[in-house]
Design a protein around this motif. Structure first.
Motif, PDB file in Angstrom:
ATOM      1  N   PRO A 233      28.130  10.890  -2.674  1.00 47.01           N
ATOM      2  CA  PRO A 233      28.054  10.111  -1.417  1.00 47.01           C
ATOM      3  C   PRO A 233      27.135  10.762  -0.384  1.00 47.01           C
ATOM      4  CG  PRO A 233      30.316  10.254  -2.179  1.00 47.01           C
ATOM      5  CD  PRO A 233      29.528  11.186  -3.037  1.00 47.01           C
ATOM      6  N   LEU A 234      27.183  12.087  -0.329  1.00 53.23           N
ATOM      7  CA  LEU A 234      26.300  12.793   0.599  1.00 53.23           C
ATOM      8  C   LEU A 234      24.843  12.594   0.215  1.00 53.23           C
ATOM      9  CD1 LEU A 234      25.794  14.739   2.934  1.00 53.23           C
ATOM     10  CD2 LEU A 234      26.161  16.637   1.335  1.00 53.23           C
ATOM     11  N   ARG A 235      24.574  12.597  -1.099  1.00 54.37           N
ATOM     12  CA  ARG A 235      23.194  12.404  -1.529  1.00 54.37           C
ATOM     13  C   ARG A 235      22.689  11.018  -1.139  1.00 54.37           C
ATOM     14  NH1 ARG A 235      20.436  13.017  -7.560  1.00 54.37           N
ATOM     15  NH2 ARG A 235      18.347  12.418  -6.872  1.00 54.37           N
ATOM     16  N   TYR A 236      23.524   9.993  -1.302  1.00 57.84           N
ATOM     17  CA  TYR A 236      23.105   8.643  -0.919  1.00 57.84           C
ATOM     18  C   TYR A 236      22.819   8.573   0.580  1.00 57.84           C
ATOM     19  CZ  TYR A 236      24.821   7.295  -5.539  1.00 57.84           C
ATOM     20  OH  TYR A 236      25.014   7.190  -6.891  1.00 57.84           O
ATOM     21  N   GLU A 237      23.649   9.245   1.348  1.00 58.77           N
ATOM     22  CA  GLU A 237      23.446   9.254   2.794  1.00 58.77           C
ATOM     23  C   GLU A 237      22.152   9.982   3.154  1.00 58.77           C
ATOM     24  OE1 GLU A 237      25.880  10.503   6.871  1.00 58.77           O
ATOM     25  OE2 GLU A 237      26.738  10.881   4.889  1.00 58.77           O
ATOM     26  N   ILE A 238      21.898  11.086   2.474  1.00 58.39           N
ATOM     27  CA  ILE A 238      20.675  11.850   2.730  1.00 58.39           C
ATOM     28  C   ILE A 238      19.445  11.035   2.354  1.00 58.39           C
ATOM     29  CG2 ILE A 238      19.356  13.876   2.013  1.00 58.39           C
ATOM     30  CD1 ILE A 238      22.056  15.314   1.688  1.00 58.39           C
ATOM     31  N   GLU A 239      19.519  10.323   1.228  1.00 61.61           N
ATOM     32  CA  GLU A 239      18.385   9.496   0.811  1.00 61.61           C
ATOM     33  C   GLU A 239      18.089   8.410   1.839  1.00 61.61           C
ATOM     34  OE1 GLU A 239      19.517   8.093  -3.011  1.00 61.61           O
ATOM     35  OE2 GLU A 239      18.814   9.894  -4.077  1.00 61.61           O
ATOM     36  N   ALA A 240      19.156   7.823   2.406  1.00 58.72           N
ATOM     37  CA  ALA A 240      18.953   6.798   3.440  1.00 58.72           C
ATOM     38  C   ALA A 240      18.328   7.404   4.690  1.00 58.72           C
ATOM     39  CB  ALA A 240      20.282   6.133   3.775  1.00 58.72           C
ATOM     40  N   LEU A 241      18.794   8.597   5.054  1.00 60.01           N
ATOM     41  CA  LEU A 241      18.233   9.263   6.231  1.00 60.01           C
ATOM     42  C   LEU A 241      16.779   9.660   5.997  1.00 60.01           C
ATOM     43  CD1 LEU A 241      21.246  11.528   7.259  1.00 60.01           C
ATOM     44  CD2 LEU A 241      20.402   9.507   8.466  1.00 60.01           C
ATOM     45  N   GLU A 242      16.474  10.105   4.787  1.00 56.06           N
ATOM     46  CA  GLU A 242      15.092  10.472   4.482  1.00 56.06           C
ATOM     47  C   GLU A 242      14.183   9.249   4.511  1.00 56.06           C
ATOM     48  OE1 GLU A 242      15.257  12.540   0.775  1.00 56.06           O
ATOM     49  OE2 GLU A 242      15.336  14.498   1.754  1.00 56.06           O
ATOM     50  N   LYS A 243      14.697   8.122   4.053  1.00 57.58           N
ATOM     51  CA  LYS A 243      13.909   6.891   4.104  1.00 57.58           C
ATOM     52  C   LYS A 243      13.613   6.503   5.549  1.00 57.58           C
ATOM     53  CE  LYS A 243      13.908   2.053   2.592  1.00 57.58           C
ATOM     54  NZ  LYS A 243      14.674   0.992   1.892  1.00 57.58           N
ATOM     55  N   THR A 244      14.636   6.638   6.395  1.00 57.85           N
ATOM     56  CA  THR A 244      14.431   6.342   7.813  1.00 57.85           C
ATOM     57  C   THR A 244      13.460   7.337   8.439  1.00 57.85           C
ATOM     58  OG1 THR A 244      16.645   5.391   8.010  1.00 57.85           O
ATOM     59  CG2 THR A 244      15.576   6.105  10.046  1.00 57.85           C
ATOM     60  N   GLU A 335      -3.417  -1.073  11.402  1.00 57.46           N
ATOM     61  CA  GLU A 335      -2.531  -2.209  11.650  1.00 57.46           C
ATOM     62  C   GLU A 335      -1.999  -2.748  10.326  1.00 57.46           C
ATOM     63  OE1 GLU A 335      -4.324  -4.041  15.843  1.00 57.46           O
ATOM     64  OE2 GLU A 335      -4.976  -4.837  13.898  1.00 57.46           O
ATOM     65  N   GLY A 336      -2.873  -2.762   9.308  1.00 54.04           N
ATOM     66  CA  GLY A 336      -2.429  -3.195   7.987  1.00 54.04           C
ATOM     67  C   GLY A 336      -1.423  -2.238   7.378  1.00 54.04           C
ATOM     68  N   ARG A 337      -1.692  -0.941   7.511  1.00 55.59           N
ATOM     69  CA  ARG A 337      -0.749   0.048   6.974  1.00 55.59           C
ATOM     70  C   ARG A 337       0.608  -0.062   7.667  1.00 55.59           C
ATOM     71  NH1 ARG A 337      -3.512   5.892   5.703  1.00 55.59           N
ATOM     72  NH2 ARG A 337      -5.337   5.172   4.551  1.00 55.59           N
ATOM     73  N   ARG A 338       0.578  -0.218   8.975  1.00 52.53           N
ATOM     74  CA  ARG A 338       1.837  -0.322   9.723  1.00 52.53           C
ATOM     75  C   ARG A 338       2.644  -1.528   9.266  1.00 52.53           C
ATOM     76  NH1 ARG A 338       1.311  -1.014  16.094  1.00 52.53           N
ATOM     77  NH2 ARG A 338       0.322  -2.929  15.338  1.00 52.53           N
ATOM     78  N   GLU A 339       1.964  -2.621   9.018  1.00 52.84           N
ATOM     79  CA  GLU A 339       2.660  -3.821   8.559  1.00 52.84           C
ATOM     80  C   GLU A 339       3.254  -3.616   7.170  1.00 52.84           C
ATOM     81  OE1 GLU A 339       1.713  -8.579   7.795  1.00 52.84           O
ATOM     82  OE2 GLU A 339       0.241  -7.282   8.784  1.00 52.84           O
ATOM     83  N   VAL A 340       2.489  -2.975   6.283  1.00 55.46           N
ATOM     84  CA  VAL A 340       2.988  -2.723   4.923  1.00 55.46           C
ATOM     85  C   VAL A 340       4.190  -1.787   4.964  1.00 55.46           C
ATOM     86  CG1 VAL A 340       2.430  -1.624   2.716  1.00 55.46           C
ATOM     87  CG2 VAL A 340       0.782  -3.163   3.801  1.00 55.46           C
ATOM     88  N   TRP A 341       4.104  -0.716   5.748  1.00 59.50           N
ATOM     89  CA  TRP A 341       5.211   0.238   5.829  1.00 59.50           C
ATOM     90  C   TRP A 341       6.457  -0.403   6.424  1.00 59.50           C
ATOM     91  CZ3 TRP A 341       1.589   4.576   8.040  1.00 59.50           C
ATOM     92  CH2 TRP A 341       0.902   5.159   6.967  1.00 59.50           C
ATOM     93  N   SER A 342       6.276  -1.267   7.402  1.00 57.64           N
ATOM     94  CA  SER A 342       7.430  -1.952   7.986  1.00 57.64           C
ATOM     95  C   SER A 342       8.093  -2.850   6.953  1.00 57.64           C
ATOM     96  CB  SER A 342       6.993  -2.772   9.206  1.00 57.64           C
ATOM     97  OG  SER A 342       6.505  -1.943  10.235  1.00 57.64           O
TER      98      SER A 342
END
Length: 348
Positions: A233-244, A335-342
């Motif tokens: 569970p901690l790993r899943y939480e860490i992965e979500a935080l790393e994604k953010t 602007e294109g990169r920002r849109e893709v990343w979003s």
């Protein structure tokens, strides 16, 4: 006082611009072909010397090529000026991640600062002890495990920082006191790393081979987290935080690059506007000089065409046009990169 084309122009100039027929000196009308030539050249001259700059391409009313400074509590000369503001806002203490800090406290509850150099707290005899267990690092009598650790960093031999004495005793060489302290740091930090490994944390530190150029650091051992069921569970939480965190960093980077593009476009437009004003002033001077010298509308228009052809290859103009186009392309790219990343972050 600025010169006026209309004041220097012959009478036919104003007449043909109003659509009235031009006249010969004897009062007769000029032919239709000549009338069209004069009308076209007069219209061209009028447009070429137009000072109504708001209609120009790339016009800007800015008084400076630089964007105005924004109110900020951070100085560009500050040591953390390169760090994104959102990272500084989340930084609380030496370990900004609360979950990581809690795991460190669980592994080393009595150690106040794992990043501090162990050698700084050595007693007179130089023996270092762990506050959380009975481990002792004795520089006068290194055990086998300690020798292996030091050999990994310093190798073996006379210049390895350790010496073999009678009876098989291995001691740290005192000939280089700075190396002695770095070796004790290495032993202490290695011991901390062993404690932290139980909490699925990787602890790294600078090599004792030479003067330090970086500080110790730590992060989760993701492979160990995945292998231990209780930590999943901690790993899943860490992965979500790393994604953010990855998304935040990308948005920060995009913001910086778009700011650079915006500044570049502003500077290019400022210099192009200034160049255009100078060019128009030079055109007015040319036209007025030719009209004052008695040249007709067609000859003056031809001279103005030649001058504007030369302006098209002016090095200063080309340089700022290239800068404008480069920064516009940079803006489109980010602007294109920002849109893709979003879209990637939101999963759309």
């Amino acid at each position: 006082m600025a010169r006026s084309v209309h004041d220097s122009a012959p009478n036919e100039y104003a007449r043909v611009l109003r659509g009235l027929p031009a006249l010969h000196p004897d009062g007769t009308r000029v032919g239709e072909y000549e009338q069209q030539r004069m009308f076209m050249m007069a219209s061209f001259i009028s447009a070429a010397v137009d000072h109504h700059s708001a209609d120009w391409t790339d016009y800007t009313s800015a008084s400076s090529p630089y964007l105005p400074l924004t109110v900020s509590s951070r100085s560009y000369s500050a040591p953390d000026a390169h760090v994104p503001a959102y990272m500084l806002a989340n930084a609380r203490g030496p370990i900004p991640d609360e979950r990581l800090a809690a795991a460190v406290r669980a592994a080393l509850p009595l150690t106040t600062d794992i990043f501090a150099r162990p050698s700084l707290g050595l007693p007179e005899m130089g023996v270092w002890s762990c506050a959380d267990c009975d481990y002792i690092a004795d520089p006068w009598n290194l055990d086998v495990d300690e020798r292996v650790v030091l050999a990994d960093y310093l190798g073996v031999g006379d210049d390895s920082g350790v010496k073999l004495f009678d009876g098989g005793v291995v001691r740290i060489d005192l000939a280089n006191p700075w190396l002695f302290m770095r070796v004790m740091d290495c032993l202490g930090w290695t011991h901390y790393a062993n404690h932290l490994r139980a909490e699925c944390i990787i602890f790294w530190f600078p090599s004792p081979v030479s003067a330090y150029k970086s500080a110790p650091g730590l992060w989760w051992d993701e492979d160990a987290l995945g292998r231990r069921q209780a930590f999943k569970p901690l790993r899943y939480e860490i992965e979500a935080l790393e994604k953010t965190g990855q998304y935040q960093f990308r948005m920060w980077k995009a913001k910086k690059m778009l700011s650079i593009a915006k500044q570049g476009i502003r500077a290019a437009r400022y210099h192009l506007t200034r160049w255009r004003r100078n060019a128009v002033s030079a055109r007015v001077t040319l036209v007025c000089d030719m009209f004052d010298a008695g040249r007709d509308i067609v000859d003056t228009g031809r001279a103005l065409v030649a001058r504007m052809d030369d302006e098209g290859s002016d090095p200063e103009r080309l340089r700022w046009q290239e800068s404008r186009d480069t920064h516009r392309a940079l803006r489109r790219e980010w602007e294109g990169r920002r849109e893709v990343w979003s879209s990637m972050y939101l999963g759309v």
